[in-house]
Design a protein around this motif. Structure first.
Motif, mmCIF file in Angstrom:
data_model
loop_
_atom_site.group_PDB
_atom_site.id
_atom_site.type_symbol
_atom_site.label_atom_id
_atom_site.label_comp_id
_atom_site.label_asym_id
_atom_site.label_seq_id
_atom_site.Cartn_x
_atom_site.Cartn_y
_atom_site.Cartn_z
ATOM 1 N N LEU A 39 0.780 -1.332 -0.141
ATOM 2 C CA LEU A 39 0.063 0.131 0.033
ATOM 3 C C LEU A 39 0.826 1.179 0.049
ATOM 4 N N GLN A 43 0.545 3.713 -3.119
ATOM 5 C CA GLN A 43 0.253 5.135 -2.923
ATOM 6 C C GLN A 43 1.459 6.122 -3.445
ATOM 7 N N TYR A 46 2.065 6.409 -7.083
ATOM 8 C CA TYR A 46 0.711 7.024 -7.798
ATOM 9 C C TYR A 46 0.958 8.585 -7.446
ATOM 10 N N ASP A 47 1.287 8.820 -5.985
ATOM 11 C CA ASP A 47 1.440 10.176 -5.808
ATOM 12 C C ASP A 47 2.402 11.223 -6.514
ATOM 13 N N LEU A 71 -4.002 -0.142 -8.757
ATOM 14 C CA LEU A 71 -4.830 1.158 -8.587
ATOM 15 C C LEU A 71 -5.011 1.728 -10.078
#
Length: 165
Positions: A39, A43, A46-47, A71
């Motif tokens: 995770l 994340q 992606y960020d 995602l």
């Protein structure tokens, strides 16, 4: 129980108990990519891309190439989720970045590895390592160029470095 049967049972038990235990009686210990680390990596990757205005998808796979996290980012193209998964799977399978795998294919186009199911020779996937062990991989797709996808993937791994000990 007859004396003959009793003696036979005693001899059988004595023989079995005198045999050495198999050398590999213990189960092997393996290192795994935790869901929490997946995770964090997903994340952060992606960020990192979103902060640069890229619409991407991110996939994190575990040690056996199974999807741990997928995602599909807001506004990302339909193909990006599949590409991110294939990049991650490629990095996990070959234990190198998918960009390095792409270079291998370019250097040896007759190699059949590029035609394996789930494999793709495009930059953007990185193996996730715990020491020397590859415990998974992350793939990013959708930035304008594989080098940008890979930079986001690296940012994800870098964010989780404390969880990968």
């Amino acid at each position: 129980m007859t004396p003959k049967l009793l003696f036979s049972s005693f001899v059988s038990v004595a023989l079995l108990s005198s045999l050495p235990a198999p050398a590999q009686a213990e189960l092997p210990s393996i290192k795994i990519l935790s869901a929490q680390a997946a995770l964090t990596i997903g994340q952060a990757a992606y960020d990192a891309c979103v902060q640069q205005g890229y619409h991407v998808s991110v996939t994190v796979v575990g040690g056996e190439g199974q999807v741990v996290l997928g995602l599909r980012g807001d506004g990302s193209s339909p193909h990006t989720l599949e590409n991110s998964q294939r990049k991650a799977y490629t990095a996990r399978t070959f234990r190198v970045s998918s960009g390095e795998f792409a270079q291998r294919v370019k250097d040896n186009p007759t190699s059949g590895q590029a035609h394996l199911a789930g494999v793709i020779a495009i930059q953007g996937g990185l193996p996730i390592k715990l020491g020397d062990a590859v415990i998974g991989a992350v793939g990013v797709s959708g930035a304008p160029g594989g080098e940008k996808d890979e930079a986001c993937a690296k940012a994800g791994i870098d964010k989780a470095v404390d969880q990968l000990k």
